[in-house]
Design an enzyme around this catalytic site. Structure first.
Site, mmCIF file in Angstrom:
data_model
loop_
_atom_site.group_PDB
_atom_site.id
_atom_site.type_symbol
_atom_site.label_atom_id
_atom_site.label_comp_id
_atom_site.label_asym_id
_atom_site.label_seq_id
_atom_site.Cartn_x
_atom_site.Cartn_y
_atom_site.Cartn_z
ATOM 1 N N ASP A 22 0.863 -1.186 0.000
ATOM 2 C CA ASP A 22 0.000 0.000 0.000
ATOM 3 C C ASP A 22 0.900 1.236 0.000
ATOM 4 O O ASP A 22 1.817 1.328 0.810
ATOM 5 C CB ASP A 22 -0.874 -0.050 1.261
ATOM 6 C CG ASP A 22 -1.704 1.198 1.439
ATOM 7 O OD1 ASP A 22 -1.914 1.924 0.441
ATOM 8 O OD2 ASP A 22 -2.152 1.439 2.588
ATOM 9 N N ASN A 24 -0.441 4.542 -0.003
ATOM 10 C CA ASN A 24 -1.091 5.775 0.461
ATOM 11 C C ASN A 24 -1.871 5.613 1.767
ATOM 12 O O ASN A 24 -2.708 6.440 2.105
ATOM 13 C CB ASN A 24 -2.016 6.326 -0.630
ATOM 14 C CG ASN A 24 -3.128 5.347 -0.984
ATOM 15 O OD1 ASN A 24 -3.131 4.205 -0.493
ATOM 16 N ND2 ASN A 24 -4.064 5.781 -1.795
ATOM 17 N N ASP A 26 -4.270 3.638 2.749
ATOM 18 C CA ASP A 26 -5.687 3.266 2.819
ATOM 19 C C ASP A 26 -5.872 1.775 3.121
ATOM 20 O O ASP A 26 -7.001 1.266 3.122
ATOM 21 C CB ASP A 26 -6.448 3.669 1.539
ATOM 22 C CG ASP A 26 -5.985 2.900 0.309
ATOM 23 O OD1 ASP A 26 -5.041 2.081 0.424
ATOM 24 O OD2 ASP A 26 -6.563 3.125 -0.775
ATOM 25 N N ASP A 208 -7.483 -16.278 -17.483
ATOM 26 C CA ASP A 208 -8.334 -16.864 -16.456
ATOM 27 C C ASP A 208 -9.241 -17.932 -17.076
ATOM 28 O O ASP A 208 -9.812 -17.727 -18.155
ATOM 29 C CB ASP A 208 -9.186 -15.734 -15.852
ATOM 30 C CG ASP A 208 -9.921 -16.154 -14.599
ATOM 31 O OD1 ASP A 208 -9.242 -16.491 -13.615
ATOM 32 O OD2 ASP A 208 -11.168 -16.136 -14.604
ATOM 33 N N GLU A 266 -4.822 -20.627 -17.422
ATOM 34 C CA GLU A 266 -5.296 -21.395 -16.270
ATOM 35 C C GLU A 266 -6.324 -22.382 -16.806
ATOM 36 O O GLU A 266 -7.409 -21.979 -17.229
ATOM 37 C CB GLU A 266 -5.946 -20.460 -15.240
ATOM 38 C CG GLU A 266 -6.428 -21.210 -14.020
ATOM 39 C CD GLU A 266 -7.590 -20.533 -13.292
ATOM 40 O OE1 GLU A 266 -7.754 -20.770 -12.099
ATOM 41 O OE2 GLU A 266 -8.352 -19.779 -13.939
HETATM 42 C C1 NOJ Z 1 -9.810 -18.309 -11.400
HETATM 43 C C2 NOJ Z 1 -9.210 -17.254 -10.530
HETATM 44 O O1 NOJ Z 1 -7.884 -17.610 -10.229
HETATM 45 C C3 NOJ Z 1 -10.089 -17.149 -9.304
HETATM 46 O O2 NOJ Z 1 -9.501 -16.339 -8.324
HETATM 47 C C4 NOJ Z 1 -11.424 -16.614 -9.740
HETATM 48 O O3 NOJ Z 1 -12.299 -16.607 -8.637
HETATM 49 C C5 NOJ Z 1 -12.023 -17.458 -10.856
HETATM 50 N N1 NOJ Z 1 -11.081 -17.853 -11.848
HETATM 51 C C6 NOJ Z 1 -13.112 -16.708 -11.554
HETATM 52 O O4 NOJ Z 1 -12.553 -15.695 -12.360
HETATM 53 CA CA CA Z 2 -3.447 2.001 -1.319
#
Ligand code: NOJ
Ligand code: CA
Length: 551
Positions: A22, A24, A26, A208, A266
């Site tokens: 982080d 700043n 927050d 993803d 993935e």
């Molecule tokens: C795989 C991602 O690594 C995970 O974090 C996410 O919840 C699902 N895909 C949906 O995008």
């Molecule tokens: Ca921040």
């Protein structure tokens, strides 16, 4: 290095932006924070970790119901994390540090707040209606088929939208409607997103759920056994449909028009024979495909050897392996291996690992062996932030839980130092700081030659200078119980790697499987093991020790 070598030979480090640094106060990690920590990752000297690339989990505008995997604008930065200018500066500084930048690309679904979905749900006649998967209820009003969300807590993958009287599909939360990739307009729009980031200078994408984009266009039921806990029912109809390979070949062509970019997918499918199809029949799809076997299996030498041998046997000629110990969806290596570790093979569910057992130092010793494994196998290592210091899963009390799927513990802030905010923040952190942060942190480990961080630095540096490790062949040798041992060989140089997965000493009689009777210790996970000449007849490997020996 030649074209393409960086993603074959480099170590890639995953940054979860919300939890890294982080800048700043927050309590939320941000892009400027990452820029300020690049020296830890690679300052060009042995004092730093020495990684070659970072993968940034999503930092795009998002309602954060799935912490950024619910994107509401693919071409901007969430204000929590900064601005596009901050992103450009991060890329510039990373490149100056010799660090490539990979960003997360989430093509299967958007947020329900994305303008495309807002339009799509506004009326059956809206031009964006067909960008998502809408279907009428069955005559009894129930969802169109039996598909379920990958988040166990969600249940059906369909949500009824009363405004237009139809259901829409969501493989994850209901706030994450699935795009319809059969629609050419969706493909075109998403290609524009890829170009947007490529033109900004990113070096690649982590895609993803790359196997989910195409599904049965007739939306027939999945085999019911899938939902009765039986492993590997097939065919599944809600993912891994042949058309996905057409989509990925299109991505590849687009990337190939740029210089030296890459994509890693993935692909959360259990059958490794189907996973390797994602390289493409003529290596014309993904450059790399994650192999998640290590995050799911118990800490047993035989399980790891089988996983590696299976991967080596199944990989198409010319394809390149990938290994990883953890990520933002699974408990951290030290916590996993400190207890029993490992998920039973079965249906893929996000997160959902059993809570890890206690750790009386065993997890840390095993994390050292795991580090040596990760960095000495043939393939690209992916390293999740915090793993280099042996960060454990954080304790997240019920009133601080924010994730739908139990993944908060592995996402707690990076532990930089022993101050109350762990050097992560001066404010109130978005997730609690791990209880061990006073002792398990970068500052404490940096100058301690016996620390896990020192071992990671040593292994990464050694790997960088080692032809056998970067590019050599792999061959498992000497199947002794409890020990995973292999030879890496290139250009006439050979290394023996011996990893003891047990807490008892083991002996490896190297001449019995055709290796010389002596060698030279190059690296050991045991800081007390002297380097230099060593007998291999037999090689004594200490409890929970891993050792690299030059032959
Ligand atoms: C795989 C991602 O690594 C995970 O974090 C996410 O919840 C699902 N895909 C949906 O995008
Ligand atoms: Ca921040």
């Amino acid at each position: 290095m030649a074209r393409g070598d960086w993603w074959r030979h480099g170590v890639i480090y995953q940054v979860y932006p919300r939890s890294f640094q982080d800048s700043n106060g927050d309590g939320i990690g941000d892009l400027r924070g990452i820029t300020g920590r690049l020296d830890h990752l690679n300052d060009g000297t042995p004092a730093s970790l020495g990684v070659d690339a970072i993968w940034l989990s999503p930092f795009y505008p998002s309602p954060l119901t799935d912490f950024g995997y619910d994107v509401s604008d693919y071409c901007d930065v969430h204000p929590d994390y900064g601005t596009l200018a901050d992103f450009d500066e991060l890329v510039r500084q990373a490149h100056r540090h010799g660090i490539r930048v990979i960003v997360d690309f989430v093509p299967n679904h958007t947020s329900d707040r994305h303008p495309w979905f807002r339009a799509s749900r506004s009326s059956r006649d809206d031009p964006h209606r067909g960008w998502y998967v809408w279907r009428d209820p069955r005559p009894d009003g129930s969802p169109p088929n039996n598909w379920r969300s990958l988040f166990a807590a969600v249940g059906s993958a369909w949500t009824f939208d009363p405004a237009t009287g139809q259901y829409y599909l969501h493989s994850f939360r209901r706030e994450q409607p699935d795009l319809d990739w059969w629609n050419p307009e969706v493909r075109e729009a998403m290609h524009g997103v890829l170009r947007f980031w490529l033109d900004r200078g990113v070096d690649g994408f982590r895609i993803d759920v790359a196997h989910k984009m195409a599904r049965d266009p007739d939306l027939l039921d999945n085999p019911p056994e899938l939902y009765r806990g039986r492993p590997l029912p097939s065919p599944r109809r809600d993912e891994d449909w042949p058309e996905v390979h057409v989509i990925l070949r299109d991505f590849r062509r687009l990337l190939d028009a740029y210089d030296d970019r890459m994509a890693i997918g993935e692909v959360g499918i259990f059958d490794p024979a189907r996973v390797v199809r994602y390289f493409g029949t003529s290596l014309d799809e993904l450059h790399l495909v994650f192999n998640f076997s290590f995050v799911r299996q118990p800490w047993r030498a035989e399980a790891f050897r089988d996983a590696v041998d299976r991967c080596e046997a199944l990989l198409p000629a010319g394809a390149w392996p990938v290994y990883t110990l953890s990520n933002h969806d699974t408990p951290r290596a030290r916590s996993r291996y400190g207890g029993e570790g490992g998920l039973p093979q079965g249906e893929w569910v996000e997160g959902g690992m059993p809570p890890s057992g206690g750790d009386s130092g065993l997890g840390m010793r095993r994390a050292r062996v795991a580090a040596m494994l990760l960095l000495t196998l043939r393939g690209t290592p992916f390293l999740y932030y915090g793993e280099e210091i042996g960060q454990a899963d954080g304790e997240v009390p019920p009133d601080r839980v924010v994730d739908i799927d139990g993944r908060d513990p592995e996402r707690t802030p990076m532990q930089w130092d022993g101050t109350p905010g762990a050097g992560f923040t001066t404010g109130e952190p978005w997730l609690p700081i791990g209880s061990e942060a006073r002792t398990v942190n970068v500052a404490a480990e940096r100058d301690d030659p016996r620390s896990l961080l020192s071992l990671y630095r040593q292994l990464i540096r050694y790997r960088r200078g080692s032809r056998p490790l970067l590019a050599g062949t792999y061959r498992a040798v000497g199947h002794e119980p409890g020990i995973f041992s292999y030879v890496r060989e290139a250009g006439g140089r050979r290394l023996l790697v011996a990893l003891n997965f047990t807490s008892a000493p083991v002996r490896l009689d190297a001449p019995a499987f055709g290796l010389p009777p002596t060698g030279v210790v190059e690296v050991s996970t045991d800081p007390d093991r002297p380097s230099g000449p060593v007998s291999l007849a037999p090689l004594e490997v200490g409890p929970d020790e891993g050792v690299v020996v030059a032959l």
